[in-house]
Design a protein around this motif. Structure first.
Motif, PDB file in Angstrom:
ATOM      1  N   GLY A  82      26.617 -27.512   2.160  1.00 38.12           N
ATOM      2  CA  GLY A  82      26.095 -26.031   1.744  1.00 38.12           C
ATOM      3  C   GLY A  82      24.910 -26.013   2.262  1.00 38.12           C
ATOM      4  O   GLY A  82      23.958 -26.667   2.630  1.00 38.12           O
ATOM      5  N   LYS A  83      24.493 -24.503   2.303  1.00 35.34           N
ATOM      6  CA  LYS A  83      23.102 -24.066   2.882  1.00 35.34           C
ATOM      7  C   LYS A  83      22.058 -24.751   1.876  1.00 35.34           C
ATOM      8  O   LYS A  83      20.924 -25.047   2.525  1.00 35.34           O
ATOM      9  CB  LYS A  83      23.104 -22.805   2.933  1.00 35.34           C
ATOM     10  N   GLY A  84      21.971 -24.831   0.533  1.00 29.36           N
ATOM     11  CA  GLY A  84      21.163 -25.172  -0.386  1.00 29.36           C
ATOM     12  C   GLY A  84      20.913 -26.663   0.041  1.00 29.36           C
ATOM     13  O   GLY A  84      19.766 -27.140  -0.054  1.00 29.36           O
ATOM     14  N   ARG A 113      20.966 -16.834  11.452  1.00 34.46           N
ATOM     15  CA  ARG A 113      21.844 -17.349  12.455  1.00 34.46           C
ATOM     16  C   ARG A 113      22.266 -18.844  12.219  1.00 34.46           C
ATOM     17  O   ARG A 113      21.695 -19.930  13.027  1.00 34.46           O
ATOM     18  CB  ARG A 113      21.392 -17.262  13.772  1.00 34.46           C
ATOM     19  N   PRO A 114      22.991 -19.223  11.365  1.00 33.11           N
ATOM     20  CA  PRO A 114      23.466 -20.609  10.980  1.00 33.11           C
ATOM     21  C   PRO A 114      23.906 -21.314  12.083  1.00 33.11           C
ATOM     22  O   PRO A 114      23.820 -22.532  12.145  1.00 33.11           O
ATOM     23  CB  PRO A 114      24.669 -20.613   9.914  1.00 33.11           C
ATOM     24  N   ARG A 152      25.804 -27.915  11.635  1.00 33.51           N
ATOM     25  CA  ARG A 152      27.100 -27.742  12.170  1.00 33.51           C
ATOM     26  C   ARG A 152      28.168 -28.520  11.399  1.00 33.51           C
ATOM     27  O   ARG A 152      28.197 -29.964  11.332  1.00 33.51           O
ATOM     28  CB  ARG A 152      27.224 -28.173  13.717  1.00 33.51           C
ATOM     29  N   GLY A 153      29.118 -27.783  10.897  1.00 32.85           N
ATOM     30  CA  GLY A 153      30.329 -28.632  10.010  1.00 32.85           C
ATOM     31  C   GLY A 153      29.827 -28.784   8.822  1.00 32.85           C
ATOM     32  O   GLY A 153      30.470 -29.453   8.075  1.00 32.85           O
ATOM     33  N   VAL A 203      35.654 -18.081   8.946  1.00 33.39           N
ATOM     34  CA  VAL A 203      34.913 -18.254  10.293  1.00 33.39           C
ATOM     35  C   VAL A 203      33.899 -19.422   9.851  1.00 33.39           C
ATOM     36  O   VAL A 203      33.325 -19.247   9.007  1.00 33.39           O
ATOM     37  CB  VAL A 203      34.230 -17.004  10.716  1.00 33.39           C
ATOM     38  N   GLN A 204      33.915 -20.426  10.621  1.00 37.08           N
ATOM     39  CA  GLN A 204      32.996 -21.598  10.560  1.00 37.08           C
ATOM     40  C   GLN A 204      31.266 -20.905  10.924  1.00 37.08           C
ATOM     41  O   GLN A 204      31.483 -20.238  11.888  1.00 37.08           O
ATOM     42  CB  GLN A 204      33.090 -22.920  11.210  1.00 37.08           C
TER      43      GLN A 204
END
Length: 338
Positions: free
Chosen positions: A134-136, A204-205, A212-213, A229-230
């Motif tokens: 996750g982003k955190g 823009r991840p 990635r992933g 969407v990944q």
């Protein structure tokens, strides 16, 4: 932590020069697997951004400052192999054009800040993201990676100085001093790295190589239903990379051209420890120390912001050329079916 000329004997200077050259050669080959249509343009921007932020010394203790090294940040944004290349370009430009870091110590600087900083930072980042997603989690991993990479580089410097420094030192005492002040600098490095990675993730991840992933998928709802969407796909972030790259370049120019005027004038961690432990006097004059851009324009009377903008332009061009050359070779190999 830019090492000046005179700190190391010829044996260590030549040995680290060989290590740096071999490391860059390996990374030129490895970067071919990392560079694609997204990361190739990012490499130039990342190198230029690191150059700009390295100008922004921040206070960490009484009379001592620190600045970003950028190894972990580069590795997370564009990959470890490309990250080493970015740091090598930054350190080369700083040494040749700005007399920041010795010419004979270039191998030492690339080894400790480029290779060690990137490898340690990337290793910590991957270790943390194996158990959390996750982003955190990615942002937290970026903070820890940057935090650990700085004292690790400082301790490698101490080891090298104990082996081949030009002044006798008490290795344990210097290691404690270098490690202590660079842990504080590492906290600042961690904050800068986490904020930067988090900002790119939010916009823009797909441009964060290390994510990635790892980031959670996006759910897009339309009349036809829900589509997953990944986030490492370009469609999940924006219509193209150009707006992001131009925006990032604008931020970089503001940092180098404006914010640099407010950087701390206190000596950085290495200079402070060297003065305190009595080996700062071993530093010798830089061969290009009389150039107008030396000391970021101070020698030639050029405003630091102007020198910074010039440096950003040089780094951007050199790093982009290196990235696109490596990417071009990879594309040629792909077309040839190799």
């Amino acid at each position: 932590m830019h090492v000046p000329d005179g700190f190391f004997n010829a044996a260590v200077s030549l040995s680290t020069g060989a290590v740096a050259a071999a490391g860059v050669a390996v990374c030129l080959r490895g970067a071919r697997r990392e560079l694609d249509d997204r990361t190739a343009p990012m490499a130039g921007l990342v190198a230029a951004f690191i150059f700009a932020v390295q100008m922004l010394n921040f206070p960490v203790a009484a009379g001592t400052s620190g600045h970003l090294m950028g190894g972990a940040l580069a590795a997370i944004l564009v990959g470890p192999f490309t990250g080493v290349l970015c740091l090598a370009v930054v350190l080369l430009v700083q040494s040749v054009f700005f007399a920041d870091g010795g010419l004979t110590a270039l191998g030492v600087n690339i080894t400790i800040m480029g290779i060690v900083g990137v490898l340690v930072g990337w290793g910590v980042f991957r270790l943390v993201t194996r158990v959390a997603r996750g982003k955190g989690a990615i942002t937290a991993a970026a903070f820890l990676a940057a935090l650990v990479s700085v004292p690790a580089s400082a301790l490698v410097f101490t080891l090298l100085f104990w082996i081949g420094g030009t002044a006798p030192i008490e290795a344990g005492t210097v290691a404690a001093a270098m490690g202590g002040v660079h842990v504080l600098i590492g906290v600042g490095e961690g904050v800068i790295t986490a904020l930067t990675v988090g900002a790119v993730l939010a916009v823009r991840p797909d441009l964060v190589y290390g994510a990635r992933g790892l980031a959670a998928p996006l759910l897009l709802r339309d009349a036809g239903g829900t589509t997953t969407v990944q986030p490492d796909q370009p469609e999940a972030g924006s219509r193209g990379t150009r707006p992001f790259l131009l925006g990032g370049l604008g931020v970089t120019l503001v940092l180098a051209g404006v914010v640099s005027f407010f950087a701390s004038a206190s000596p950085d961690g290495l200079e402070s420890v060297a003065e305190d432990k009595g080996f700062l006097g071993q530093a010798t004059d830089h061969l290009f120390g009389s150039w107008s851009l030396a000391d970021y324009g101070e020698v030639g009377g050029i405003p630091v912001g102007v020198a910074g903008v010039i440096g950003v332009g040089i780094v951007l061009l050199v790093a982009a050329a290196v990235a696109h050359a490596a990417r071009g070779r990879a594309a040629d190999r792909e077309r040839a079916g190799v």
